[in-house]
Write an enzyme that holds these catalytic residues in place. Structure first.
Site, PDB file in Angstrom:
ATOM      1  N   ASP A 219       0.859  -1.197   0.000  1.00  0.00           N
ATOM      2  CA  ASP A 219       0.000   0.000   0.000  1.00  0.00           C
ATOM      3  C   ASP A 219       0.883   1.230   0.000  1.00  0.00           C
ATOM      4  OD1 ASP A 219       0.386   0.977   3.005  1.00  0.00           O
ATOM      5  OD2 ASP A 219       0.273  -1.204   2.997  1.00  0.00           O
ATOM      6  N   ASP A 221       0.459   3.656   2.256  1.00  0.00           N
ATOM      7  CA  ASP A 221       0.142   4.268   3.548  1.00  0.00           C
ATOM      8  C   ASP A 221      -0.968   5.305   3.346  1.00  0.00           C
ATOM      9  OD1 ASP A 221       0.638   4.093   6.323  1.00  0.00           O
ATOM     10  OD2 ASP A 221       1.728   5.983   6.272  1.00  0.00           O
TER      11      ASP A 221
HETATM   12  N1  ADE Z   1       2.279  -2.880   6.927  1.00  0.00           N
HETATM   13  C1  ADE Z   1       1.783  -2.844   5.676  1.00  0.00           C
HETATM   14  N2  ADE Z   1       1.404  -1.597   5.330  1.00  0.00           N
HETATM   15  C2  ADE Z   1       1.681  -0.800   6.407  1.00  0.00           C
HETATM   16  C3  ADE Z   1       1.522   0.580   6.685  1.00  0.00           C
HETATM   17  N3  ADE Z   1       1.011   1.414   5.777  1.00  0.00           N
HETATM   18  N4  ADE Z   1       1.923   1.035   7.899  1.00  0.00           N
HETATM   19  C4  ADE Z   1       2.449   0.190   8.815  1.00  0.00           C
HETATM   20  N5  ADE Z   1       2.614  -1.122   8.613  1.00  0.00           N
HETATM   21  C5  ADE Z   1       2.241  -1.620   7.421  1.00  0.00           C
END
Ligand code: ADE
Length: 281
Positions: A219, A221
């Protein structure tokens, strides 16, 4: 009903993260359920055979994903691996991307870490009289990183994209970051973010294990114009990427199993009077 002991030594371990709770396609040799002075590890340790070499596999979040990142018994995991003879650990982790060019499903072999855990996870073996300080300027093992990068380069034509350095921000969680935090981490030079690499990497260093994390982006974030991170998104991309992850593991294990044990043992990083003071079982 696998045996609970094995006769060939095991020097190499894989710690599987979210979406990599087991390694298929290897010959099962034994299943171990060690109890360490720090308790039981997250999962039974599976000893598997790969090209005549034993390897150990541990599921960081448990076989049923029952341990949230802040609940993982990291000291028991590292002590148990060390106790059975492991000297070299390749750890997988799902991460959020903090950089446009690191796209979901890309792999990253980070070379740096910023600790944003809150100091509430047990994070050292050195306490209660066993005083010691390890160097951690370079938190990962360059030799292991080189092996991973070489394997991933061979897979580039097969849709595997690997970024060969980067800084992983390790946050406490289990909540994801705020948008302000996400932008701050970008301004710090963070490449990716997760909740698992620490204290695992610090404990591995204290236990003198060569350690490298392989991060898989799931992703962007919450700093990016695309949808904010959520659990479904992480799982979806992990699943979509698990075949590539498993092929990368196979390639890395192929290479590592050819390297002599003496070359896997990392240079001493311990500094202090209590070298050897920690008994890992
Ligand atoms: N693990 C996978 N995506 C994450 C994110 N955006 N923030 C923290 N841990 C994660």
């Amino acid at each position: 009903d696998l045996p609970t002991s094995f006769d060939k030594p095991v020097h190499i371990a894989v710690i599987g993260g979210t979406g990599l709770a087991q390694l298929d396609g290897y010959k099962p040799v034994a299943v171990l359920n060690p109890i360490t002075p720090w308790g039981a590890p997250s999962s039974p340790i599976h000893i598997l055979e790969h090209n005549g070499t034993n390897i150990a596999f541990l599921a960081r979040h448990g076989l049923y994903h029952q341990f949230a990142p802040h609940e993982v018994p990291n000291r028991a995991n590292i002590a148990a691996l060390r106790h059975i003879g492991v000297r070299c650990v390749v750890a997988f982790s799902a991460v959020g991307s903090l950089q446009e060019e690191i796209k979901p499903m890309d792999f990253v072999v980070p070379d740096q870490v910023i600790d944003r855990t809150k100091g509430i996870r047990p994070f050292t073996f050195f306490e209660g009289g066993a005083v010691g300080h390890v160097g951690f300027a370079d938190p990962f093992d360059a030799g292991l990183a080189a092996v991973v990068k070489k394997c991933a380069q061979h897979m580039e034509g097969e849709g595997v994209v690997l970024h060969d350095k980067g800084t992983v921000i390790v946050m406490e969680g289990p909540q994801f970051s705020t948008r302000a935090e996400s932008h701050m981490y970008r301004s710090w030079g963070g490449s990716v973010i997760n909740m698992s690499t620490l204290p695992e990497a610090k404990l591995a260093r204290e236990a003198e294990l060569a350690y490298q994390v392989i991060a898989m982006a799931t992703d962007y974030d919450c700093w990016h114009s695309s949808e904010d991170v959520n659990v479904e998104m992480v799982i979806k991309h992990m699943k979509a990427n698990s075949e590539n992850a498993k092929r990368l593991v196979a390639g890395v294990l192929d290479q590592l199993s050819k390297i002599e044990h003496s070359d896997l043992v990392m240079a001493k990083h311990w500094q202090g009077s209590s070298q050897g003071a920690i008994k890992f079982m």
